[in-house]
Design a protein around this motif. Structure first.
Motif, short mmCIF file in Angstrom:
data_model
loop_
_atom_site.label_atom_id
_atom_site.label_comp_id
_atom_site.label_asym_id
_atom_site.label_seq_id
_atom_site.Cartn_x
_atom_site.Cartn_y
_atom_site.Cartn_z
N ALA A 37 -23.34 18.62 47.99
CA ALA A 37 -24.46 18.41 47.04
C ALA A 37 -25.70 19.20 47.43
O ALA A 37 -25.99 19.42 48.60
CB ALA A 37 -24.80 16.93 47.02
N GLU A 38 -26.46 19.61 46.40
CA GLU A 38 -27.75 20.26 46.66
C GLU A 38 -28.90 19.51 46.00
O GLU A 38 -29.89 19.20 46.63
CB GLU A 38 -27.73 21.71 46.19
N ARG A 39 -28.77 19.19 44.70
CA ARG A 39 -29.87 18.48 44.05
C ARG A 39 -29.34 17.68 42.86
O ARG A 39 -28.20 17.90 42.40
CB ARG A 39 -30.95 19.46 43.59
N GLY A 40 -30.19 16.77 42.37
CA GLY A 40 -29.81 15.97 41.22
C GLY A 40 -30.98 15.78 40.28
O GLY A 40 -32.15 15.80 40.70
N GLN A 41 -30.67 15.60 39.00
CA GLN A 41 -31.69 15.36 37.98
C GLN A 41 -31.06 14.50 36.90
O GLN A 41 -30.05 14.91 36.32
CB GLN A 41 -32.15 16.70 37.39
N GLY A 42 -31.62 13.32 36.66
CA GLY A 42 -31.02 12.44 35.65
C GLY A 42 -29.61 12.03 36.07
O GLY A 42 -29.41 11.50 37.16
N VAL A 43 -28.64 12.32 35.20
CA VAL A 43 -27.24 11.99 35.56
C VAL A 43 -26.48 13.24 36.02
O VAL A 43 -25.25 13.23 36.06
CB VAL A 43 -26.48 11.35 34.38
N TRP A 44 -27.22 14.29 36.36
CA TRP A 44 -26.58 15.57 36.69
C TRP A 44 -26.79 15.91 38.16
O TRP A 44 -27.85 15.68 38.72
CB TRP A 44 -27.17 16.69 35.80
N VAL A 45 -25.73 16.48 38.75
CA VAL A 45 -25.77 16.87 40.17
C VAL A 45 -25.32 18.32 40.28
O VAL A 45 -24.35 18.72 39.62
CB VAL A 45 -24.82 15.97 41.00
N TRP A 46 -26.05 19.10 41.09
CA TRP A 46 -25.67 20.49 41.34
C TRP A 46 -25.20 20.63 42.77
O TRP A 46 -25.79 20.03 43.68
CB TRP A 46 -26.85 21.42 41.10
N ASP A 47 -24.15 21.43 42.98
CA ASP A 47 -23.72 21.67 44.36
C ASP A 47 -24.30 22.99 44.85
O ASP A 47 -25.02 23.68 44.11
CB ASP A 47 -22.19 21.59 44.48
N VAL A 48 -24.02 23.33 46.10
CA VAL A 48 -24.65 24.50 46.72
C VAL A 48 -24.20 25.82 46.10
O VAL A 48 -24.82 26.85 46.32
CB VAL A 48 -24.38 24.54 48.24
N ASP A 49 -23.10 25.79 45.31
CA ASP A 49 -22.64 27.01 44.66
C ASP A 49 -23.11 27.09 43.21
O ASP A 49 -22.64 27.95 42.46
CB ASP A 49 -21.10 27.08 44.72
N GLY A 50 -23.98 26.16 42.82
CA GLY A 50 -24.51 26.21 41.45
C GLY A 50 -23.62 25.50 40.44
O GLY A 50 -23.90 25.53 39.23
N ASN A 51 -22.55 24.85 40.88
CA ASN A 51 -21.72 24.07 39.95
C ASN A 51 -22.49 22.83 39.53
O ASN A 51 -23.18 22.22 40.34
CB ASN A 51 -20.41 23.66 40.62
N CYS A 52 -22.32 22.47 38.25
CA CYS A 52 -23.09 21.33 37.71
C CYS A 52 -22.12 20.22 37.28
O CYS A 52 -21.16 20.47 36.55
CB CYS A 52 -23.90 21.83 36.52
N PHE A 53 -22.37 19.01 37.76
CA PHE A 53 -21.47 17.87 37.53
C PHE A 53 -22.18 16.75 36.78
O PHE A 53 -23.36 16.47 37.05
CB PHE A 53 -20.98 17.30 38.87
#
Ligand SMILES: Cc1ncc(COP(=O)(O)O)c(C=O)c1O
Length: 435
Positions: A37-53
């Motif tokens: 994991a790198e960061r989160g906003q609302g119900v969204w999480v981004w990993d260190v490679d820029g993938n968005c979950f």
């Protein structure tokens, strides 16, 4: 907004970090999910490679208000600038007192509160309080339950023998009862009643039992929703024998089920309730909320340096404000909407044997055959992995269930996206079996 994932997972930066993680972190950490994991906003999480979950697990049912909710960020920042720590066990301040008043009020008043840092610590405190108050040696808990992994809490936990392997002996005097599971045993309440009667008759004198610990919905054990009347029956048994009823609402509490406490659905009042996880939107805080009459333990009998940390307490106040301002209702309505959609999915995929839950605490159980209901852990694992590859964060629970425990800010549109992705995952995983 939609998730976006570049396969394979983990990506290159994540892979390198997993190598470092493997070299230096305790091997006891659970691994197997391909996200760094790198960061989160609302119900969204981004990993260190820029993938968005899209996040349907919320740090294991913790991030009630999602990531970086402006009200929580503001409350935490202001508190961090004002006062970070002075040890509430020694020098009190107003926010902790106000939070205790607020929590007692949620149960109708007449309760006191002990603040700790984690669910486990809350359970440990509840065990000690129950022993101290009753001066009785025994405890009751349920098979499949999870209450934590410190020596006391682990003695109650019975969801997986791997948690106990190599750690015996534990705290003696704990007996486990069968948790009623309507999917597997339509007469679960009857089995439980018989189990209790037999236990009291043959092995454990009821008058020597200090407390009974129960999750209103079994979490780690598989997101199992017991039949209506379960908690009321336990309340009656406890009243009859002077046993303290301890509700472990670590996972179910703080609005997750659409009510502040899941036990409200049954109108049952606990002697002790333990909350943690979602109470402070991701900041470490637990609350042991107990009937005023139980507070006979003297100063210093129990305590902790960090418990009631002011920053966590500020986060809890902001979380309660948001729950009261509509998040709890959102959990109920979006939860019902999501369950409806998942049940439609079940019609298409019979090996999705059971869809159950309350509010935004939803379990999906995977079986080898809907007739025999044989659990299919491998199928569950495959679906979970495929969900990650599609940008959906979910978790397993119990032998063959998948749990959905998103932030309570989830919208219908986001729920639709989650169901679409899950449907795709199911189609891809189950396709070979259809052919
Ligand atoms: C019902 C329940 N009780 C207790 C705990 C332990 O909480 P913690 O991990 O915060 O120590 C958990 C954690 O998953 C839980 O789900």
């Amino acid at each position: 907004m939609k998730p976006s994932v570049k396969l394979p997972l983990p990506g290159p930066k994540a892979k390198a970090l997993f190598e470092r993680d493997k070299a230096v972190l305790s091997t006891s950490n659970a691994r197997g999910y391909p996200v760094m994991a790198e960061r989160g906003q609302g119900v969204w999480v981004w990993d260190v490679d820029g993938n968005c979950f899209l996040d349907l697990m919320a740090g294991i049912a913790v991030n009630t208000t999602g990531y970086a909710h402006p009200k929580v960020v503001q409350a935490v920042s202001e508190q961090a600038a004002r006062l970070q720590h002075l040890c509430f066990a020694v020098i009190p301040s107003e926010p902790q007192i106000a939070l205790a008043e607020r929590l007692s009020g949620k149960l109708g008043g007449g309760y006191r509160v002990f603040f700790g840092n984690s669910g486990t610590e809350g359970i440990e405190a509840a065990m000690k309080l129950a022993r101290y108050h009753t001066r009785r040696p025994f405890f009751l808990a349920f098979s499949g339950s999870f209450h934590g992994r410190s020596m006391g809490a682990l003695s109650l936990t019975a969801s997986n023998s791997k948690y106990r392997k190599g750690f015996g002996n534990l705290v003696p005097g704990v007996s486990h009862l069968p948790y009623p599971n309507p999917y597997r045993h339509p007469d679960g309440l009857k089995l439980l009643r018989e189990g209790l009667d037999s236990l009291f008759q043959h092995t454990v004198p009821a008058e020597d039992v200090a407390a009974l610990f129960v999750e209103p919905i079994q979490g780690e054990g598989g997101y199992i929703v017991p039949p209506q009347g379960f908690l009321r029956m336990l309340r009656e048994v406890c009243d009859e024998h002077g046993i303290l009823l301890v509700l472990d609402e670590v996972q179910t509490g703080a609005g997750r089920t659409g009510r502040f406490l899941a036990a409200e659905y049954e109108g049952v009042k606990p002697d002790i309730v333990v909350m943690a996880k979602g109470l402070a939107s991701g900041y470490p805080l637990s609350a042991v909320i107990f009937r005023e009459e139980l507070s006979s333990w003297p100063s210093g009998a129990h305590g902790t340096t960090f418990g009631g940390n002011p920053v966590s307490v500020a986060a809890a106040h902001a979380t309660l404000d948001l729950l009261e301002a509509g998040l709890m209702d959102n959990a109920a309505t979006v939860g019902e909407y999501l369950m409806g959609k998942l049940r439609m999915l079940q019609g298409r995929f019979p090996r999705l044997g059971d869809v159950r839950g309350m509010g935004l605490m939803i379990g999906l159980e995977f079986v080898a055959d809907p007739q025999t209901k044989t659990p299919d852990p491998a199928l569950r694992d495959k679906v979970v992995q495929r969900c990650y590859e599609k940008g959906l964060l979910v978790l397993g629970a119990g032998p063959s269930a998948m749990r959905l425990a998103p932030p309570l800010i989830l919208t219908r549109e986001e729920a639709d996206t989650a169901v679409e992705l899950l449907a795709e995952a199911l189609e891809e995983v189950l396709e070979p079996t259809k052919a």
